[in-house]
Scaffold this motif. Sequence first.
Motif, PDB file in Angstrom:
ATOM      1  N   GLU B  40       0.829  -1.206   0.000  1.00 52.39           N
ATOM      2  CA  GLU B  40       0.000   0.000   0.000  1.00 52.39           C
ATOM      3  C   GLU B  40       0.865   1.258   0.000  1.00 52.39           C
ATOM      4  O   GLU B  40       0.592   2.219  -0.725  1.00 52.39           O
ATOM      5  CB  GLU B  40      -0.906   0.006   1.235  1.00 52.39           C
ATOM      6  CG  GLU B  40      -2.017  -1.009   1.150  1.00 52.39           C
ATOM      7  CD  GLU B  40      -2.839  -1.034   2.418  1.00 52.39           C
ATOM      8  OE1 GLU B  40      -3.993  -0.613   2.377  1.00 52.39           O
ATOM      9  OE2 GLU B  40      -2.316  -1.486   3.455  1.00 52.39           O
ATOM     10  N   VAL B  43       2.312   1.741  -3.530  1.00 52.54           N
ATOM     11  CA  VAL B  43       1.308   2.197  -4.508  1.00 52.54           C
ATOM     12  C   VAL B  43       0.934   3.653  -4.242  1.00 52.54           C
ATOM     13  O   VAL B  43       0.851   4.470  -5.168  1.00 52.54           O
ATOM     14  CB  VAL B  43       0.050   1.294  -4.449  1.00 52.54           C
ATOM     15  CG1 VAL B  43      -1.088   1.892  -5.254  1.00 52.54           C
ATOM     16  CG2 VAL B  43       0.363  -0.087  -4.975  1.00 52.54           C
ATOM     17  N   LEU B  44       0.739   3.983  -2.976  1.00 52.47           N
ATOM     18  CA  LEU B  44       0.335   5.356  -2.642  1.00 52.47           C
ATOM     19  C   LEU B  44       1.444   6.350  -2.963  1.00 52.47           C
ATOM     20  O   LEU B  44       1.189   7.459  -3.421  1.00 52.47           O
ATOM     21  CB  LEU B  44      -0.061   5.449  -1.168  1.00 52.47           C
ATOM     22  CG  LEU B  44      -1.355   4.721  -0.807  1.00 52.47           C
ATOM     23  CD1 LEU B  44      -1.604   4.752   0.680  1.00 52.47           C
ATOM     24  CD2 LEU B  44      -2.544   5.325  -1.532  1.00 52.47           C
ATOM     25  N   VAL B  46       3.625   6.043  -5.332  1.00 57.15           N
ATOM     26  CA  VAL B  46       3.701   6.199  -6.795  1.00 57.15           C
ATOM     27  C   VAL B  46       2.547   7.055  -7.310  1.00 57.15           C
ATOM     28  O   VAL B  46       2.731   7.903  -8.190  1.00 57.15           O
ATOM     29  CB  VAL B  46       3.675   4.800  -7.477  1.00 57.15           C
ATOM     30  CG1 VAL B  46       3.523   4.926  -8.975  1.00 57.15           C
ATOM     31  CG2 VAL B  46       4.946   4.041  -7.147  1.00 57.15           C
ATOM     32  N   THR B  47       1.344   6.846  -6.752  1.00 63.46           N
ATOM     33  CA  THR B  47       0.174   7.516  -7.325  1.00 63.46           C
ATOM     34  C   THR B  47      -0.085   8.912  -6.751  1.00 63.46           C
ATOM     35  O   THR B  47      -0.833   9.678  -7.346  1.00 63.46           O
ATOM     36  CB  THR B  47      -1.101   6.672  -7.097  1.00 63.46           C
ATOM     37  OG1 THR B  47      -1.197   6.362  -5.711  1.00 63.46           O
ATOM     38  CG2 THR B  47      -1.068   5.404  -7.908  1.00 63.46           C
TER      39      THR B  47
END
Lengths: 178, 273
Positions: B40, B43-44, B46-47
């Motif tokens: 998580e 992903v967070l 990166v986004t």
Amino acid sequence: MKRIAYFLLLSFFLIFLQVSVLPRLLPDYFKPDLLLILALYLGLTATWLRGGLFCWYLGCLEDTFAGNDFGLFGIAFLIIFLAVRAGASRFNTESSALLLVLTFFATFFKGAVLISLLVLFSEAGRQWPVILSCLLPEAVLNTFCALLLLRFSLLLRRRFARGAGIPGLSHLDRRYES
Amino acid sequence: MLDLLRKYRTALLAVTLVLAALLLYSQNLRQGEERTNLFEKLVLRVTAPLQIGVMTVCETFSDWLGHYLWLVDTRKENDRLLEENRHLAAELSRLREVRLTNERLQKLLDFREQQALSALPAQVVTEDATSWFRTVMIDKGRDDGVREGMPVVVAEGVAGRIIRVAARQSRVLLITDASSAIATLVQRNRTRGVCRGRGDTLNFDFALREKDIEVGDLIITSGNGGVFPKGLPVGTVVRVEREEYGLFQVVEVMPTVDFSRLEEVLVLLKEEP
């Protein structure tokens, strides 16, 4: 390797659309599940191991942006993949209409899997009335989005890779080609 | 043995995958200190820039679109007036937005000053990825001092609590989510109960039948749950049902916060031990 990289990029693009762009265009609490469409496509085309692992990853990606319990969508997507993969040999996987029908019914199946998991494992058993109330609109929206994605992927293929086929959908119905 | 494995290879693979997924899920169900896992966080991280970028682009685009539509309308009347009108309307629209933002921030500031705890202003970046859960992402994370379990409020009342923290982003479980429960009481007569989310509204559970609860009563936090400070508005009673039998009454509560317009929030920071 190249295909995995494409799928990773595509998954990031779809989740980005789902959480950042579409909520600004659609009414509140009316959101499509674009990753589910990708998981279904994998169910029709990918191998057991690769598709299974990738669908688990797709679910975990959705978990990062949805709900309270990490891993919930991971299992749901994996079960959906396994169910579709098990039945794929009985269907004509080259038909794009199959993906649309599957999307509609898979939304209900996903809802049933999530409700079962929440009731069995989590304290959030009260979630089911909320899920039930959203199922039908979401199924319709997901089917519409699947249609748009199909058209869009065909448009991309026509413009940039005319000779290349989309795996599993290389003989798409002519009506989507117009 | 090998033949047997080969024969049931697919079934074994499917079972292994499902078991592994279940194991990961059950591992994450355990309430530990740290619930945000590496996946998580990655992903967070990166986004996060993309999401903030989209938010900025969308605001600029909607601003531009508004101005363009205004231009089309006024062109019919007069070219000279169009230009003047467009500028004035754009300016007015900009000022109105500034005034509204100012009002919201002023309310938040007043509210922040009332709180004994220090509060961190944050902006809502994205909503939940599905229509089934009620969470939002905010643009403050571990680097800003946010930790899991911290309460999130707005000037109108309680919004939710932090459930996941990455370096620059955090996820907030809104009080309307079905997995959310807050220790609350009726402000007028101090009747205690637990407010649980129902998607758009809340249920005030465990209120005994004989307790006097009326439509319009304000529900506030009791401070008992250990998450929210005492006295924050949660919602207003909109429906009370007392059946002939049964220990408790059914009380429906409308949250004081309009979650469809959640833009800026305050994270109430707790003192580090």
